[in-house]
Design a protein around this motif. Structure first.
Motif, short mmCIF file in Angstrom:
data_model
loop_
_atom_site.label_atom_id
_atom_site.label_comp_id
_atom_site.label_asym_id
_atom_site.label_seq_id
_atom_site.Cartn_x
_atom_site.Cartn_y
_atom_site.Cartn_z
N ILE A 95 0.90 -1.06 -0.04
CA ILE A 95 -0.09 0.19 0.09
C ILE A 95 0.77 1.11 0.08
N THR A 96 0.64 2.05 -0.95
CA THR A 96 1.38 3.44 -0.91
C THR A 96 0.80 4.42 -0.15
N ILE A 97 1.68 4.88 0.71
CA ILE A 97 1.35 6.26 1.56
C ILE A 97 1.84 7.54 0.72
N THR A 98 0.84 8.34 0.03
CA THR A 98 1.27 9.39 -0.63
C THR A 98 1.26 10.53 0.31
N HIS A 99 0.82 10.66 1.35
CA HIS A 99 1.12 11.76 2.16
C HIS A 99 0.60 11.33 3.83
N ARG A 100 1.47 11.95 4.62
CA ARG A 100 1.21 11.71 5.99
C ARG A 100 0.97 13.02 7.00
N GLN A 101 0.38 12.95 7.91
CA GLN A 101 -0.06 14.10 8.61
C GLN A 101 -0.14 13.88 10.10
N ALA A 102 0.58 14.34 10.89
CA ALA A 102 0.74 14.41 12.43
C ALA A 102 -0.61 14.96 12.72
N LEU A 103 -1.26 14.42 13.76
CA LEU A 103 -2.60 14.72 14.28
C LEU A 103 -2.23 16.00 15.42
N GLN A 104 -2.89 16.91 15.42
CA GLN A 104 -2.92 17.95 16.64
C GLN A 104 -3.60 17.25 17.83
N LEU A 105 -3.35 17.84 19.10
CA LEU A 105 -4.07 17.32 20.17
C LEU A 105 -5.56 17.48 20.29
N ASP A 106 -6.03 18.68 19.61
CA ASP A 106 -7.52 18.50 19.81
C ASP A 106 -8.01 17.47 18.81
N ASP A 107 -7.40 17.20 17.60
CA ASP A 107 -7.87 15.99 16.63
C ASP A 107 -7.93 14.86 17.60
N ILE A 108 -6.89 14.72 18.25
CA ILE A 108 -6.78 13.09 18.97
C ILE A 108 -7.85 13.09 20.12
N LEU A 109 -8.08 14.41 20.79
CA LEU A 109 -9.10 14.46 21.80
C LEU A 109 -10.40 13.96 21.06
N ALA A 110 -10.53 14.69 19.89
CA ALA A 110 -12.20 14.64 19.40
C ALA A 110 -12.39 13.10 18.91
N ILE A 111 -11.15 12.48 18.66
CA ILE A 111 -11.44 10.89 18.20
C ILE A 111 -11.75 10.05 19.59
N LEU A 112 -11.08 10.51 20.62
CA LEU A 112 -11.19 9.82 21.97
C LEU A 112 -12.36 9.97 22.52
N VAL A 113 -12.76 11.01 22.31
CA VAL A 113 -14.40 11.66 22.92
C VAL A 113 -15.35 10.71 22.11
N GLU A 114 -15.10 10.80 20.85
CA GLU A 114 -16.09 9.88 20.11
C GLU A 114 -16.13 8.42 20.34
N GLN A 115 -14.86 7.95 20.37
CA GLN A 115 -14.99 6.47 20.95
C GLN A 115 -15.49 6.25 22.25
N GLU A 116 -15.44 7.21 23.06
CA GLU A 116 -15.99 6.90 24.48
C GLU A 116 -17.55 7.06 24.52
N ARG A 117 -17.78 8.20 23.80
CA ARG A 117 -19.48 8.05 23.33
C ARG A 117 -19.98 6.68 22.82
N THR A 118 -19.08 6.16 21.86
CA THR A 118 -19.51 4.83 21.20
C THR A 118 -19.78 3.78 22.28
N ARG A 119 -18.62 3.53 23.14
CA ARG A 119 -18.62 2.71 24.24
C ARG A 119 -19.72 3.11 25.11
N LEU A 120 -20.16 4.13 25.37
CA LEU A 120 -21.22 4.27 26.49
C LEU A 120 -22.48 4.04 25.92
N ARG A 121 -22.67 4.14 24.41
CA ARG A 121 -23.83 3.80 23.90
C ARG A 121 -24.17 2.30 23.27
N SER A 122 -22.98 1.74 23.43
CA SER A 122 -22.94 -0.07 23.33
C SER A 122 -23.47 -0.67 24.58
#
Length: 302
Positions: free
Chosen positions: A275-302
């Protein structure tokens, strides 16, 4: 993290509409640890528990090597500086100098020269009543007050709230100098991404009263990346197997944007799968937090 400034073991705080914990957390001595999370995650409540301002329903808390339930805890607390996010309105009628005169009696290491130095640095007049100060001026005064007894541990709750950019830069410089002698510790909560990036050695994610992880800062930003990938074999089903995969979305032109929390392993896997990686981008802190928040919301709904 064998040498800890603060430790919480199986700590819980139960309220009718909110539960904090159980929390297991060790704050390493000699470093800056930043707790980040959405409003209402329990950051301020955690600080109040550590300072024994409120009692946990369960668990054990140690502050600078001493249990907060021990008698004579004023000795260890005199080594702590605490800057809350909100200040008591009961002080509003006092001149700042009067409050200072009261507070300094509790700290054997009080340094009037350091206090005056910080007032000059932040351009604060402590003959003004606290209620007449702007939010930023009050924050600068309280910051100076907190640092003037050379605390071994600083607990800062949104320290830059209300500060203008110049005062914010000065605060960052003061905190860097505070840490220079070694052996000192900062535990802070902040919504300011740049503040965390400039100050923190370790980052704690707290969401819905739970600690989701403790990360060394450079390792965190080196691990969370977005990869833009394409190739004949690329499909959503295949990249779901990418190590640390946290999200997949279409990026146009047959390309997928895949988020991973294990960037080095993910890059190796892509090479093995052709698989070719054409571009990579380090995530910012607020991006990481947003992902973790959504994962936690999903966990609570399940």
């Amino acid at each position: 993290m064998t040498d800890t400034a603060v430790s919480l073991a199986d700590v819980e705080l139960r309220r009718p509409h909110f539960q904090l914990g159980p929390i297991d957390l060790e704050v390493p001595k000699g470093y800056v640890t930043a707790i980040v999370g959405p409003n209402g995650s329990g950051k301020s409540s955690t600080f109040r528990l550590v300072l024994d301002l409120i009692k946990p329903d369960k668990g054990e808390i140690n502050l600078l090597g001493q249990s907060t339930t021990q008698e004579e805890d004023w000795r260890v607390k005199s080594k702590v500086g605490y800057l809350p996010e909100l200040f008591s309105p009961h002080d509003d009628k006092l001149k700042a100098s009067i409050k200072t005169g009261f507070v300094k009696k509790w700290y054997p290491e009080w340094d009037v020269n350091r206090y005056q130095e910080l007032l000059r640095l932040f351009e604060v007049d402590d003959h003004i009543k606290l209620g007449k100060m702007s939010k930023g001026m009050r924050r600068k005064y309280e910051f100076a007050l907190t640092l003037s007894h050379h605390p071994e541990l600083l607990i800062l709750d949104e320290p830059s709230s209300g500060l203008d950019p110049l005062a914010w830069r000065t605060m960052i410089e003061v905190l860097h100098r505070y840490m220079e002698p070694g052996g000192r510790t900062i535990l802070m909560a902040s919504h300011i991404v740049e503040e965390v990036k400039r100050l923190a050695d370790y980052i704690v994610f707290m969401i819905h009263g739970r600690v989701l992880g403790v990360y060394e800062k450079d390792e965190l930003f080196g691990s969370w990346h977005a990869f833009y990938v394409h190739g004949e074999k690329v499909s959503r089903k295949l990249v779901q197997q990418l190590p640390g995969q946290c999200g997949i979305e279409e990026a146009g032109g047959g390309m997928l944007r895949v988020i991973t929390r294990q960037a080095p392993d993910a890059e190796t896997w892509c090479g093995q799968e052709g698989i070719t990686i054409t571009h990579r981008q380090a995530l910012q802190l607020d991006d990481i937090l947003a992902i973790l928040v959504e994962q936690e919301r999903t966990r609570l709904r399940s």
